[in-house]
Design a protein around this motif. Structure first.
Motif, short mmCIF file in Angstrom:
data_model
loop_
_atom_site.label_atom_id
_atom_site.label_comp_id
_atom_site.label_asym_id
_atom_site.label_seq_id
_atom_site.Cartn_x
_atom_site.Cartn_y
_atom_site.Cartn_z
N ARG A 1 -17.29 24.64 13.56
CA ARG A 1 -16.48 23.41 13.74
C ARG A 1 -17.30 22.30 14.40
NH1 ARG A 1 -10.52 22.85 16.46
NH2 ARG A 1 -10.02 20.92 15.40
N ARG A 2 -18.08 22.70 15.42
CA ARG A 2 -18.93 21.70 16.10
C ARG A 2 -19.92 21.08 15.12
NH1 ARG A 2 -18.82 25.49 20.26
NH2 ARG A 2 -20.86 26.32 19.67
N GLN A 3 -20.50 21.97 14.29
CA GLN A 3 -21.56 21.53 13.38
C GLN A 3 -21.05 20.72 12.19
OE1 GLN A 3 -23.99 24.88 12.35
NE2 GLN A 3 -25.24 23.68 10.94
#
Ligand SMILES: Nc1ncnc2c1ncn2[C@@H]1O[C@H](COP(=O)(O)OP(=O)(O)OP(=O)(O)O)[C@@H](O)[C@H]1O
Ligand SMILES: O=P(O)(O)OC[C@H]1O[C@H](OP(=O)(O)OP(=O)(O)O)[C@H](O)[C@@H]1O
Length: 232
Positions: free
Chosen positions: A125-127
């Protein structure tokens, strides 16, 4: 009115269902042309055969439109919220065994358990700025399993067939689907996660808890269950 028995009209469960009843002295047969959904029951009086798709049998049982029905555990547990209140499991039938599993690309060598998945999902999700996508038709069962397992950073994408192909097609990062031999998963370069299965399924005879019954229908049900349980 007659006692209504719902059985799969096609697909992998149909023939084995007919054989299972036959071995217990209840003969189910299709009547009319190959394409006509009509049938008959011999061996117990007052029983009507209702030919349905395996996927529709849970709903018909819950609505009380059939008294007995044959379908997989997976379909009942997925389609009926609090299924125990709507249907009673009469008899596991010993065929149609399959496991509902979570599977990830074989190339994800560090992902095996739900803890691993949780870590990867958060990083994903962060990436990527969106949640990791899991393709499945078993929305309820997969959500419950992942919630219990502490995995939250994912989204389900609906797939009603050829689910294992969604990873190659880049519409999902992983899948949750039924497997028996494992061939389809392997052919699509997917591996089963070790935390699981989500559910072990097999073809099962169910009784509706909601269907109303006349005195005659109650007699037919008693005779039918005695035969099927080998008590007659
Ligand atoms: N590869 C498999 N091996 C054994 N059982 C399976 C397999 N895939 C699905 N099943 C089981 O078969 C049942 C569904 O039967 P089938 O696939 O014949 O119905 P379907 O035709 O796909 O369903 P519908 O009639 O709703 O379209 C489910 O309970 C499922 O668990
Ligand atoms: O482990 P295996 O023995 O390889 O079997 C698994 C496959 O069987 C089922 O698909 P089905 O044949 O019902 O087709 P579908 O993709 O249209 O659901 C299931 O959805 C898997 O794709």
């Amino acid at each position: 009115m007659s006692l209504k028995l719902g059985v799969p009209s096609k697909g992998r469960l149909m023939e084995k269902t007919f054989n299972w009843f036959d071995k217990r002295g209840v003969t189910l047969s299709r009547t009319g042309s190959d394409r006509e959904y009509a049938g008959r029951v011999e061996g117990v009086d007052g029983v009507e055969l209702v030919l349905l798709s395996a996927g529709e049998i849970p709903r018909e049982l819950a609505a009380g439109r059939i008294h007995l029905g044959v379908t997989g555990t997976d379909l009942v547990h997925e389609k009926l919220p609090r299924w125990e209140q709507q249907v009673e499991q009469i008899e596991p039938m010993g065929f149609g065994q399959a496991d509902l599993v979570l599977a990830v690309p074989q190339s994800w060598i560090d992902v095996d358990t739900l803890d691993d998945l949780d870590a990867v999902a958060a990083a994903f999700r962060r990436q990527h700025g969106h949640r990791l996508r899991i393709a499945t038709k078993y929305h309820r069962l997969v959500r419950e399993f992942l919630t219990d397992g502490g995995v939250a950073d994912y989204q389900l994408v609906d797939s009603q067939g050829a689910t294992e192909g969604t990873v190659k097609n880049e519409t999902a990062e992983m899948v949750a689907d039924i497997t028996s031999t494992g061939d389809t998963l392997r052919a699509n370069h997917l591996k089963i996660m070790s935390d699981g299965p989500v559910l072990k399924s097999q073809a099962t005879l169910w009784r509706s808890r909601t269907a109303s019954m006349s005195a005659e229908e109650k007699v037919s049900l008693k005779q039918m269950l005695a035969l099927l349980r080998g008590e007659a």
